[in-house]
Design a protein around this motif. Sequence first.
Motif, mmCIF file in Angstrom:
data_model
loop_
_atom_site.group_PDB
_atom_site.id
_atom_site.type_symbol
_atom_site.label_atom_id
_atom_site.label_comp_id
_atom_site.label_asym_id
_atom_site.label_seq_id
_atom_site.Cartn_x
_atom_site.Cartn_y
_atom_site.Cartn_z
ATOM 1 N N GLN A 185 -35.769 45.828 25.414
ATOM 2 C CA GLN A 185 -34.381 45.622 25.804
ATOM 3 C C GLN A 185 -34.312 44.529 26.857
ATOM 4 O OE1 GLN A 185 -32.052 47.303 24.235
ATOM 5 N NE2 GLN A 185 -30.201 46.825 25.374
ATOM 6 N N VAL A 186 -33.381 43.612 26.696
ATOM 7 C CA VAL A 186 -33.181 42.525 27.642
ATOM 8 C C VAL A 186 -31.717 42.516 28.045
ATOM 9 C CG1 VAL A 186 -33.259 40.038 28.004
ATOM 10 C CG2 VAL A 186 -35.029 41.158 26.626
ATOM 11 N N GLN A 187 -31.470 42.453 29.324
ATOM 12 C CA GLN A 187 -30.108 42.301 29.831
ATOM 13 C C GLN A 187 -29.958 40.921 30.438
ATOM 14 O OE1 GLN A 187 -29.590 45.725 32.427
ATOM 15 N NE2 GLN A 187 -28.629 46.870 30.761
ATOM 16 N N LEU A 188 -28.845 40.275 30.125
ATOM 17 C CA LEU A 188 -28.620 38.894 30.554
ATOM 18 C C LEU A 188 -27.335 38.810 31.365
ATOM 19 C CD1 LEU A 188 -29.375 37.195 27.113
ATOM 20 C CD2 LEU A 188 -30.946 37.483 29.035
ATOM 21 N N VAL A 189 -27.380 38.105 32.477
ATOM 22 C CA VAL A 189 -26.214 37.935 33.330
ATOM 23 C C VAL A 189 -26.065 36.456 33.671
ATOM 24 C CG1 VAL A 189 -25.096 38.543 35.486
ATOM 25 C CG2 VAL A 189 -26.503 40.245 34.291
ATOM 26 N N GLU A 190 -24.940 35.875 33.227
ATOM 27 C CA GLU A 190 -24.670 34.462 33.512
ATOM 28 C C GLU A 190 -23.911 34.313 34.825
ATOM 29 O OE1 GLU A 190 -23.868 35.054 28.988
ATOM 30 O OE2 GLU A 190 -23.391 36.070 30.871
ATOM 31 N N SER A 191 -24.074 33.149 35.419
ATOM 32 C CA SER A 191 -23.310 32.793 36.618
ATOM 33 C C SER A 191 -23.217 31.279 36.697
ATOM 34 C CB SER A 191 -23.965 33.350 37.885
ATOM 35 O OG SER A 191 -25.267 32.820 38.045
ATOM 36 N N GLY A 192 -22.302 30.797 37.547
ATOM 37 C CA GLY A 192 -22.220 29.370 37.799
ATOM 38 C C GLY A 192 -21.057 28.664 37.157
ATOM 39 N N GLY A 193 -20.257 29.362 36.376
ATOM 40 C CA GLY A 193 -19.099 28.728 35.770
ATOM 41 C C GLY A 193 -18.026 28.442 36.802
ATOM 42 N N GLY A 194 -16.989 27.726 36.361
ATOM 43 C CA GLY A 194 -15.888 27.419 37.264
ATOM 44 C C GLY A 194 -15.016 26.319 36.730
ATOM 45 N N LEU A 195 -14.176 25.808 37.613
ATOM 46 C CA LEU A 195 -13.247 24.728 37.285
ATOM 47 C C LEU A 195 -13.781 23.430 37.892
ATOM 48 C CD1 LEU A 195 -10.492 23.634 36.291
ATOM 49 C CD2 LEU A 195 -9.549 24.374 38.503
ATOM 50 N N VAL A 196 -13.843 22.391 37.071
ATOM 51 C CA VAL A 196 -14.362 21.107 37.533
ATOM 52 C C VAL A 196 -13.565 19.990 36.867
ATOM 53 C CG1 VAL A 196 -16.119 20.985 35.719
ATOM 54 C CG2 VAL A 196 -16.501 19.774 37.878
ATOM 55 N N GLN A 197 -13.458 18.869 37.542
ATOM 56 C CA GLN A 197 -12.776 17.719 36.963
ATOM 57 C C GLN A 197 -13.680 17.007 35.967
ATOM 58 O OE1 GLN A 197 -11.412 15.310 40.266
ATOM 59 N NE2 GLN A 197 -9.411 16.308 40.217
ATOM 60 N N ALA A 198 -13.073 16.319 35.032
ATOM 61 C CA ALA A 198 -13.838 15.526 34.071
ATOM 62 C C ALA A 198 -14.764 14.564 34.818
ATOM 63 C CB ALA A 198 -12.900 14.765 33.156
ATOM 64 N N GLY A 199 -15.982 14.475 34.316
ATOM 65 C CA GLY A 199 -16.995 13.652 34.954
ATOM 66 C C GLY A 199 -17.852 14.402 35.952
ATOM 67 N N GLY A 200 -17.449 15.623 36.291
ATOM 68 C CA GLY A 200 -18.179 16.419 37.252
ATOM 69 C C GLY A 200 -19.348 17.163 36.637
ATOM 70 N N SER A 201 -19.974 17.999 37.464
ATOM 71 C CA SER A 201 -21.168 18.732 37.052
ATOM 72 C C SER A 201 -21.059 20.203 37.428
ATOM 73 C CB SER A 201 -22.410 18.138 37.737
ATOM 74 O OG SER A 201 -22.614 16.802 37.364
ATOM 75 N N LEU A 202 -21.750 21.008 36.659
ATOM 76 C CA LEU A 202 -21.928 22.426 36.952
ATOM 77 C C LEU A 202 -23.331 22.822 36.533
ATOM 78 C CD1 LEU A 202 -18.626 24.146 35.700
ATOM 79 C CD2 LEU A 202 -19.400 23.973 38.075
ATOM 80 N N ARG A 203 -23.855 23.840 37.181
ATOM 81 C CA ARG A 203 -25.145 24.401 36.791
ATOM 82 C C ARG A 203 -24.971 25.873 36.495
ATOM 83 N NH1 ARG A 203 -30.547 25.737 40.271
ATOM 84 N NH2 ARG A 203 -32.121 25.136 38.711
ATOM 85 N N LEU A 204 -25.216 26.246 35.270
ATOM 86 C CA LEU A 204 -25.166 27.651 34.870
ATOM 87 C C LEU A 204 -26.547 28.275 35.002
ATOM 88 C CD1 LEU A 204 -22.988 27.442 31.634
ATOM 89 C CD2 LEU A 204 -22.244 27.556 34.023
ATOM 90 N N SER A 205 -26.550 29.536 35.375
ATOM 91 C CA SER A 205 -27.787 30.295 35.447
ATOM 92 C C SER A 205 -27.653 31.549 34.589
ATOM 93 C CB SER A 205 -28.104 30.711 36.884
ATOM 94 O OG SER A 205 -28.283 29.591 37.720
ATOM 95 N N CYS A 206 -28.760 31.995 34.071
ATOM 96 C CA CYS A 206 -28.802 33.234 33.289
ATOM 97 C C CYS A 206 -30.016 34.021 33.754
ATOM 98 C CB CYS A 206 -28.892 32.933 31.805
ATOM 99 S SG CYS A 206 -29.157 34.385 30.774
ATOM 100 N N ALA A 207 -29.756 35.137 34.417
ATOM 101 C CA ALA A 207 -30.828 35.992 34.902
ATOM 102 C C ALA A 207 -31.098 37.084 33.886
ATOM 103 C CB ALA A 207 -30.439 36.594 36.241
ATOM 104 N N ALA A 208 -32.361 37.252 33.545
ATOM 105 C CA ALA A 208 -32.751 38.223 32.527
ATOM 106 C C ALA A 208 -33.584 39.338 33.129
ATOM 107 C CB ALA A 208 -33.550 37.528 31.427
ATOM 108 N N SER A 209 -33.362 40.534 32.620
ATOM 109 C CA SER A 209 -34.214 41.663 32.993
ATOM 110 C C SER A 209 -35.317 41.807 31.958
ATOM 111 C CB SER A 209 -33.389 42.945 33.055
ATOM 112 O OG SER A 209 -32.921 43.270 31.756
ATOM 113 N N GLY A 210 -36.340 42.557 32.280
ATOM 114 C CA GLY A 210 -37.381 42.816 31.288
ATOM 115 C C GLY A 210 -38.653 42.056 31.569
ATOM 116 N N ARG A 211 -39.766 42.645 31.219
ATOM 117 C CA ARG A 211 -41.067 42.072 31.521
ATOM 118 C C ARG A 211 -41.482 40.993 30.547
ATOM 119 N NH1 ARG A 211 -44.609 47.563 32.706
ATOM 120 N NH2 ARG A 211 -43.294 48.398 34.369
#
Length: 122
Positions: free
Chosen positions: A1-27
């Motif tokens: 079983q793997v659980q995934l949690v995303e973060s890092g989204g948001g509102l940005v103007q065209a031409g801008g940048s964002l970094r999304l992260s996905c943290a996973a559980s499990g060995r």
Amino acid sequence: QVQLVESGGGLVQAGGSLRLSCAASGRTFSSYYMGWFRQAPGKEREFVSGINSGGITRYADSVAGRFTISRDNAKNTVYLQMNSLKPEDTAVYYCAARPLFYSGSYYSYDYWGKGTQVTVSS
């Protein structure tokens, strides 16, 4: 079983940048193929990028050269660096996992996060 949690989204103007992260559980995170998908209102969920345990990457044509996927197996985390964002990148972005090998088809992924909203204003 793997659980995934995303973060890092948001509102940005065209031409801008964002970094999304996905943290996973499990060995066994390192054995999974990790993908990022996105879904805009009224559209089908589409493959954005993926990475295997050895760091080999794939990108949709629409994001190649602008987005970079990476993973840190020690931290059980996969990232999506998004640069030069465009209004058409607006969508809910999902992290997903499947065993070992690449697939660009969302129905072949076994585990999904709940998604994070990315909105790019013009």
